[in-house]
Design a protein around this motif. Sequence first.
Motif, PDB file in Angstrom:
ATOM      1  N   MET A   1      41.055  78.199  27.770  1.00  0.00           N
ATOM      2  CA  MET A   1      42.270  77.998  28.675  1.00  0.00           C
ATOM      3  C   MET A   1      42.523  76.650  29.398  1.00  0.00           C
ATOM      4  O   MET A   1      41.462  76.483  30.414  1.00  0.00           O
ATOM      5  N   GLN A   2      43.554  75.778  29.014  1.00  0.00           N
ATOM      6  CA  GLN A   2      43.393  74.541  29.480  1.00  0.00           C
ATOM      7  C   GLN A   2      44.556  74.384  30.684  1.00  0.00           C
ATOM      8  O   GLN A   2      45.598  74.740  30.342  1.00  0.00           O
ATOM      9  N   LEU A   3      44.072  74.394  31.879  1.00  0.00           N
ATOM     10  CA  LEU A   3      44.893  74.372  33.033  1.00  0.00           C
ATOM     11  C   LEU A   3      44.837  73.030  33.592  1.00  0.00           C
ATOM     12  O   LEU A   3      43.497  72.297  33.869  1.00  0.00           O
ATOM     13  N   GLY A   4      45.731  72.545  34.406  1.00  0.00           N
ATOM     14  CA  GLY A   4      45.763  71.327  35.267  1.00  0.00           C
ATOM     15  C   GLY A   4      45.532  71.934  36.604  1.00  0.00           C
ATOM     16  O   GLY A   4      45.615  73.440  36.911  1.00  0.00           O
ATOM     17  N   GLY A   5      45.972  71.075  37.569  1.00  0.00           N
ATOM     18  CA  GLY A   5      45.957  71.191  38.855  1.00  0.00           C
ATOM     19  C   GLY A   5      44.588  71.558  39.517  1.00  0.00           C
ATOM     20  O   GLY A   5      43.517  71.158  38.994  1.00  0.00           O
ATOM     21  N   HIS A   6      44.700  72.064  40.674  1.00  0.00           N
ATOM     22  CA  HIS A   6      43.327  72.178  41.536  1.00  0.00           C
ATOM     23  C   HIS A   6      43.068  73.822  41.986  1.00  0.00           C
ATOM     24  O   HIS A   6      44.000  74.405  42.074  1.00  0.00           O
ATOM     25  N   ALA A   7      41.862  74.089  42.088  1.00  0.00           N
ATOM     26  CA  ALA A   7      41.551  75.556  42.625  1.00  0.00           C
ATOM     27  C   ALA A   7      40.360  74.976  43.670  1.00  0.00           C
ATOM     28  O   ALA A   7      39.885  73.840  43.982  1.00  0.00           O
ATOM     29  N   LEU A   8      40.515  76.119  44.584  1.00  0.00           N
ATOM     30  CA  LEU A   8      39.614  75.885  45.973  1.00  0.00           C
ATOM     31  C   LEU A   8      38.618  77.013  46.034  1.00  0.00           C
ATOM     32  O   LEU A   8      38.756  78.018  45.820  1.00  0.00           O
ATOM     33  N   VAL A   9      37.251  76.703  46.284  1.00  0.00           N
ATOM     34  CA  VAL A   9      36.281  77.541  46.495  1.00  0.00           C
ATOM     35  C   VAL A   9      35.820  77.377  47.812  1.00  0.00           C
ATOM     36  O   VAL A   9      35.305  76.291  48.519  1.00  0.00           O
ATOM     37  N   ALA A  10      35.777  78.290  48.605  1.00  0.00           N
ATOM     38  CA  ALA A  10      35.516  78.656  50.168  1.00  0.00           C
ATOM     39  C   ALA A  10      34.130  79.529  50.167  1.00  0.00           C
ATOM     40  O   ALA A  10      34.459  80.672  50.062  1.00  0.00           O
ATOM     41  N   ASP A  11      33.156  78.935  50.213  1.00  0.00           N
ATOM     42  CA  ASP A  11      31.660  79.537  50.435  1.00  0.00           C
ATOM     43  C   ASP A  11      31.097  78.699  51.144  1.00  0.00           C
ATOM     44  O   ASP A  11      30.887  77.496  50.848  1.00  0.00           O
ATOM     45  N   GLU A  43      41.626  75.759  55.366  1.00  0.00           N
ATOM     46  CA  GLU A  43      43.015  75.303  55.920  1.00  0.00           C
ATOM     47  C   GLU A  43      43.300  73.716  56.035  1.00  0.00           C
ATOM     48  O   GLU A  43      44.205  73.574  55.600  1.00  0.00           O
ATOM     49  N   ARG A  44      42.266  73.053  56.330  1.00  0.00           N
ATOM     50  CA  ARG A  44      42.717  71.681  56.303  1.00  0.00           C
ATOM     51  C   ARG A  44      42.743  71.297  54.906  1.00  0.00           C
ATOM     52  O   ARG A  44      43.704  70.403  54.512  1.00  0.00           O
ATOM     53  N   ALA A  45      42.030  71.681  54.091  1.00  0.00           N
ATOM     54  CA  ALA A  45      42.118  71.357  52.449  1.00  0.00           C
ATOM     55  C   ALA A  45      43.544  71.718  52.018  1.00  0.00           C
ATOM     56  O   ALA A  45      44.351  70.925  51.292  1.00  0.00           O
ATOM     57  N   ILE A  46      43.976  72.949  52.539  1.00  0.00           N
ATOM     58  CA  ILE A  46      45.415  73.681  51.901  1.00  0.00           C
ATOM     59  C   ILE A  46      46.303  72.685  52.500  1.00  0.00           C
ATOM     60  O   ILE A  46      47.341  72.344  52.084  1.00  0.00           O
ATOM     61  N   ALA A  47      46.150  71.986  53.793  1.00  0.00           N
ATOM     62  CA  ALA A  47      47.174  71.247  54.416  1.00  0.00           C
ATOM     63  C   ALA A  47      47.422  69.879  53.980  1.00  0.00           C
ATOM     64  O   ALA A  47      48.480  69.279  53.595  1.00  0.00           O
ATOM     65  N   LEU A  77      48.958  80.879  54.268  1.00  0.00           N
ATOM     66  CA  LEU A  77      49.190  79.488  53.946  1.00  0.00           C
ATOM     67  C   LEU A  77      49.578  79.106  52.706  1.00  0.00           C
ATOM     68  O   LEU A  77      50.511  78.453  52.231  1.00  0.00           O
ATOM     69  N   LEU A  78      48.907  80.060  51.961  1.00  0.00           N
ATOM     70  CA  LEU A  78      49.064  79.847  50.302  1.00  0.00           C
ATOM     71  C   LEU A  78      50.494  80.501  49.533  1.00  0.00           C
ATOM     72  O   LEU A  78      50.547  80.124  48.397  1.00  0.00           O
ATOM     73  N   ALA A  79      50.751  81.433  50.354  1.00  0.00           N
ATOM     74  CA  ALA A  79      52.030  82.174  49.737  1.00  0.00           C
ATOM     75  C   ALA A  79      51.611  82.838  48.531  1.00  0.00           C
ATOM     76  O   ALA A  79      50.999  83.765  48.416  1.00  0.00           O
ATOM     77  N   ALA A  80      52.088  82.496  47.288  1.00  0.00           N
ATOM     78  CA  ALA A  80      51.835  82.990  46.082  1.00  0.00           C
ATOM     79  C   ALA A  80      50.595  82.613  45.395  1.00  0.00           C
ATOM     80  O   ALA A  80      50.388  83.405  44.013  1.00  0.00           O
ATOM     81  N   THR A  81      49.854  81.862  45.902  1.00  0.00           N
ATOM     82  CA  THR A  81      48.660  81.299  45.123  1.00  0.00           C
ATOM     83  C   THR A  81      47.573  82.554  45.164  1.00  0.00           C
ATOM     84  O   THR A  81      47.555  83.229  46.245  1.00  0.00           O
TER      85      THR A  81
END
Length: 214
Positions: A1-11, A43-47, A77-81
Motif C-alpha cells: 500500500m503506497q501512502l503519502g503523508g506522515h504517521a506519528l509514533v508515541a512511545d 501535542e507539540r508534534a501535532i501542533a 487534537l487529532l479529530a478523525a486521525t
Amino acid sequence: MQLGGHALVADDHPLTREGLALAIRAAAPGIALDNVGSIAEAERAIATRKGGYRLLLLDFVLPDARGFSGFLQLQHLLAATPIVVISARAEPVIIEAARALGAAGFVSKSSALDALAASLRLIFAGQRVFPPAHGANPAAQSLRDRIATLSGAQLRVLLALADGRLNKQIADSLAITEATVKAHLTVIFRKLGVDNRAQALLAVQPLLAETAAP
C-alpha cells in the motif's frame, strides 16, 4: 500500500519505536514518520505538523499519562486521525476500553512484525483491528460520549482535576483565572451528569486508572 503523508509514533522506548517504524514502513512504504516519547511531545508534534497525520501509534503507558488520559488529550487534537493503542499488556479491560473510546485498533508489543504490519494495512484501509472481543463496555462508551461533548479547555480542566489539583493550581498550570476554572467545572459537571468534584472524579476514574478498570 503506497501512502503519502506522515504517521506519528508515541512511545518512550527507542527500540520499540524502531520496531513500530519498521511495521509502518512495511504496511505503507511511502509514509514519513515522526517519533515522540511523551504526550507533551506528541501535542507539540501535532501542533507543528501542518499537513496533519494519517495515523498515531500510541503506547498505553507513557510517563506523562494516566490510563487513557493521554489518549483522550490526543484524540481531541487529532479529530478523525486513527489512533492505535500499543501495549505490552493485553488485558481485556484495557482492550475493550480502547474500543469503546473510539481507538482504531489495539495491538500487542509482542506481535510479530508481519502480523503488526498486516493489522496496520487494515487500519490504513479504514478498518478497526482488535483482538477477539471479551464483552462490550457500555459504561466506557457512555462516558466517552459525554467526554466528547467537552471543549478542549474543559477537557484540560477535567484532566487537571483528575490529577488532584485544586482550583488555584489548575488555574496556574493552565494560565487561566480561578473564575474561569469554576465556570469550566460548572459546565463539566453538567455534561458529565454529576453534581460536584468528587462525583466527577468517580465518573472518570475508570478511564484514568492504570488498569482502566470498568
